[in-house]
Write an enzyme that holds these catalytic residues in place. Structure first.
Site, PDB file in Angstrom:
ATOM      1  N   GLY A   7       9.395  20.627  13.444  1.00  0.00           N
ATOM      2  CA  GLY A   7       8.395  21.490  14.059  1.00  0.00           C
ATOM      3  C   GLY A   7       7.537  20.719  15.040  1.00  0.00           C
ATOM      4  O   GLY A   7       6.311  20.749  14.972  1.00  0.00           O
TER       5      GLY A   7
ATOM      6  N   ARG B 131       5.049  22.150  19.335  1.00  0.00           N
ATOM      7  CA  ARG B 131       3.766  22.773  19.649  1.00  0.00           C
ATOM      8  C   ARG B 131       2.747  22.439  18.569  1.00  0.00           C
ATOM      9  O   ARG B 131       3.098  21.958  17.486  1.00  0.00           O
ATOM     10  CB  ARG B 131       3.904  24.297  19.801  1.00  0.00           C
ATOM     11  CG  ARG B 131       4.355  24.994  18.529  1.00  0.00           C
ATOM     12  CD  ARG B 131       4.818  26.414  18.791  1.00  0.00           C
ATOM     13  NE  ARG B 131       3.747  27.249  19.294  1.00  0.00           N
ATOM     14  CZ  ARG B 131       2.943  27.992  18.532  1.00  0.00           C
ATOM     15  NH1 ARG B 131       3.099  27.987  17.203  1.00  0.00           N
ATOM     16  NH2 ARG B 131       2.005  28.739  19.063  1.00  0.00           N
TER      17      ARG B 131
ATOM     18  N   ASP C 148      16.829  26.206  13.029  1.00  0.00           N
ATOM     19  CA  ASP C 148      16.050  27.099  12.184  1.00  0.00           C
ATOM     20  C   ASP C 148      16.018  26.488  10.797  1.00  0.00           C
ATOM     21  O   ASP C 148      17.004  26.532  10.060  1.00  0.00           O
ATOM     22  CB  ASP C 148      16.686  28.486  12.150  1.00  0.00           C
ATOM     23  CG  ASP C 148      15.917  29.471  11.276  1.00  0.00           C
ATOM     24  OD1 ASP C 148      14.915  29.058  10.647  1.00  0.00           O
ATOM     25  OD2 ASP C 148      16.322  30.645  11.213  1.00  0.00           O
TER      26      ASP C 148
ATOM     27  N   ASN D 116       6.511  18.739   9.133  1.00  0.00           N
ATOM     28  CA  ASN D 116       5.423  19.539   9.692  1.00  0.00           C
ATOM     29  C   ASN D 116       5.736  21.028   9.797  1.00  0.00           C
ATOM     30  O   ASN D 116       4.822  21.844   9.861  1.00  0.00           O
ATOM     31  CB  ASN D 116       5.076  18.996  11.086  1.00  0.00           C
ATOM     32  CG  ASN D 116       4.148  19.918  11.849  1.00  0.00           C
ATOM     33  OD1 ASN D 116       2.963  20.032  11.549  1.00  0.00           O
ATOM     34  ND2 ASN D 116       4.698  20.613  12.853  1.00  0.00           N
TER      35      ASN D 116
ATOM     36  N   SER E 129      -2.112  21.975   3.680  1.00  0.00           N
ATOM     37  CA  SER E 129      -3.219  22.766   4.219  1.00  0.00           C
ATOM     38  C   SER E 129      -4.327  22.822   3.182  1.00  0.00           C
ATOM     39  O   SER E 129      -4.063  22.744   1.971  1.00  0.00           O
ATOM     40  CB  SER E 129      -2.746  24.190   4.541  1.00  0.00           C
ATOM     41  OG  SER E 129      -3.842  25.049   4.788  1.00  0.00           O
TER      42      SER E 129
ATOM     43  N   TYR F 173       1.729  31.390   1.557  1.00  0.00           N
ATOM     44  CA  TYR F 173       1.449  30.179   2.322  1.00  0.00           C
ATOM     45  C   TYR F 173       0.627  29.196   1.497  1.00  0.00           C
ATOM     46  O   TYR F 173       0.964  28.008   1.376  1.00  0.00           O
ATOM     47  CB  TYR F 173       0.699  30.562   3.601  1.00  0.00           C
ATOM     48  CG  TYR F 173       0.269  29.411   4.470  1.00  0.00           C
ATOM     49  CD1 TYR F 173       1.160  28.827   5.375  1.00  0.00           C
ATOM     50  CD2 TYR F 173      -1.026  28.924   4.420  1.00  0.00           C
ATOM     51  CE1 TYR F 173       0.757  27.772   6.191  1.00  0.00           C
ATOM     52  CE2 TYR F 173      -1.436  27.876   5.226  1.00  0.00           C
ATOM     53  CZ  TYR F 173      -0.541  27.302   6.114  1.00  0.00           C
ATOM     54  OH  TYR F 173      -0.937  26.261   6.914  1.00  0.00           O
ATOM     55  N   ALA F 174      -0.460  29.689   0.906  1.00  0.00           N
ATOM     56  CA  ALA F 174      -1.350  28.819   0.137  1.00  0.00           C
ATOM     57  C   ALA F 174      -0.655  28.249  -1.092  1.00  0.00           C
ATOM     58  O   ALA F 174      -0.802  27.065  -1.418  1.00  0.00           O
ATOM     59  CB  ALA F 174      -2.609  29.591  -0.268  1.00  0.00           C
TER      60      ALA F 174
ATOM     61  N   LYS G 104       1.795  25.537  -0.015  1.00  0.00           N
ATOM     62  CA  LYS G 104       1.089  24.335   0.432  1.00  0.00           C
ATOM     63  C   LYS G 104       0.539  23.569  -0.771  1.00  0.00           C
ATOM     64  O   LYS G 104       0.467  22.328  -0.753  1.00  0.00           O
ATOM     65  CB  LYS G 104      -0.035  24.705   1.392  1.00  0.00           C
ATOM     66  CG  LYS G 104       0.454  25.222   2.749  1.00  0.00           C
ATOM     67  CD  LYS G 104       1.349  24.238   3.478  1.00  0.00           C
ATOM     68  CE  LYS G 104       1.624  24.669   4.912  1.00  0.00           C
ATOM     69  NZ  LYS G 104       2.548  23.738   5.603  1.00  0.00           N
TER      70      LYS G 104
ATOM     71  N   ILE H 263      -7.179  24.880  12.543  1.00  0.00           N
ATOM     72  CA  ILE H 263      -6.937  24.134  13.781  1.00  0.00           C
ATOM     73  C   ILE H 263      -6.646  25.133  14.899  1.00  0.00           C
ATOM     74  O   ILE H 263      -5.814  26.034  14.738  1.00  0.00           O
ATOM     75  CB  ILE H 263      -5.739  23.177  13.617  1.00  0.00           C
ATOM     76  CG1 ILE H 263      -5.947  22.244  12.417  1.00  0.00           C
ATOM     77  CG2 ILE H 263      -5.517  22.394  14.898  1.00  0.00           C
ATOM     78  CD1 ILE H 263      -7.108  21.293  12.532  1.00  0.00           C
TER      79      ILE H 263
END
Length: 250
Positions: A14, A17, A64, A91, A139, A152-153, A156, A185
């Site tokens: 990743g 960007r 991917d 990342n 995160s 997501y949380a 992470k 961010i």
């Protein structure tokens, strides 16, 4: 002490960007050879041009990472192009935000399993080099109850535990494993940049929760990655460093 990565071989998932791009540019500026992957060939092309301005070898590969074979394939290709691997930065994120089947699969397949697969593929190359460094991007969401970002949380948080376990397991191989947990961010085209218009109330509420009074910048995460990968971080392993301007404290 001067931080230099001259001749070091750095692989980043990743990397086209946001945080990944900034980490890649930071390593390139310190003399490293780079391999990056991303889903967008166009984004990779732009990142490749930036990285090559620093004079090192640059290898890019569209992939991917949600596909089971992609992470290992990229790592092996990167090792071939760079003639080895010294540093791996996991990342990439699937950004699985919704508490539904697709959200959970995106987070598990990319954030967690691509990290596991890339790590497993990189270990033999690091052993051959006599050691190495792995940095996982987690995160601050992994340290708090986040119903709005449940998949997501949760994933992470799993990365934080995975980092501790691998830090212990890989110490005899002289491979250090750490994680960075960024706060909110902001960068052009990123989630918080988009939230300015798509959800200004959430944007302002989040901004007000950061004691330093601003969103973080990808370059600030990259600086911590340089420290962790350098000899200055030689006695740090199994740890997760929070980079958030105090946001988690609130």
């Amino acid at each position: 002490m001067q931080i230099s990565f001259k001749g070091k071989k750095v692989v980043i998932t990743g990397g086209s960007r946001g945080i990944g791009r900034s980490i890649a540019l930071a390593f390139a500026a310190e003399g490293a050879d780079l391999a990056i992957c991303a889903r967008s060939a166009q984004g990779l092309g732009a990142a490749e041009a930036e990285l090559k301005q620093h004079g090192g070898t640059v290898f890019t590969m569209p992939c991917d990472l949600g596909e089971p074979s992609a992470a290992a394939s990229f790592v092996r290709a990167a090792a071939g192009a760079l003639d080895g691997i010294d540093i791996l930065i996991n990342n990439a994120s699937g950004l699985g935000l919704k508490d539904d089947e697709s959200g959970w699969l995106a987070s598990i397949n990319v954030d967690l399993m691509a990290t596991v697969r890339a790590t497993q593929a990189a270990i033999p190359f690091m052993e051959k080099a006599g050691g190495g460094v792995i940095i996982n991007i987690s995160s601050i969401a992994g340290f708090a109850a986040m119903p709005r970002l449940l998949p997501y949380a949760s994933v992470k948080a799993a990365l934080v535990n995975y980092t501790m376990g691998q830090g212990l397991a890989l110490a005899p191989k002289r491979i250090r494993v750490n994680a960075i947990a960024p706060g909110s961010i902001e960068f052009p085209g990123g989630i918080w940049d988009n939230r300015k218009t798509s959800d200004p109330q959430l944007y302002q509420r989040t901004l007000s929760s950061i004691p330093w009074g601003r969103f973080g910048m990808p370059e600030e995460v990259a600086k911590v990655a340089l420290f962790l990968a350098s000899d200055m971080g030689s006695w740090v392993t199994g740890q997760t460093i929070v980079v958030d301007g105090g946001q988690l404290l609130t």
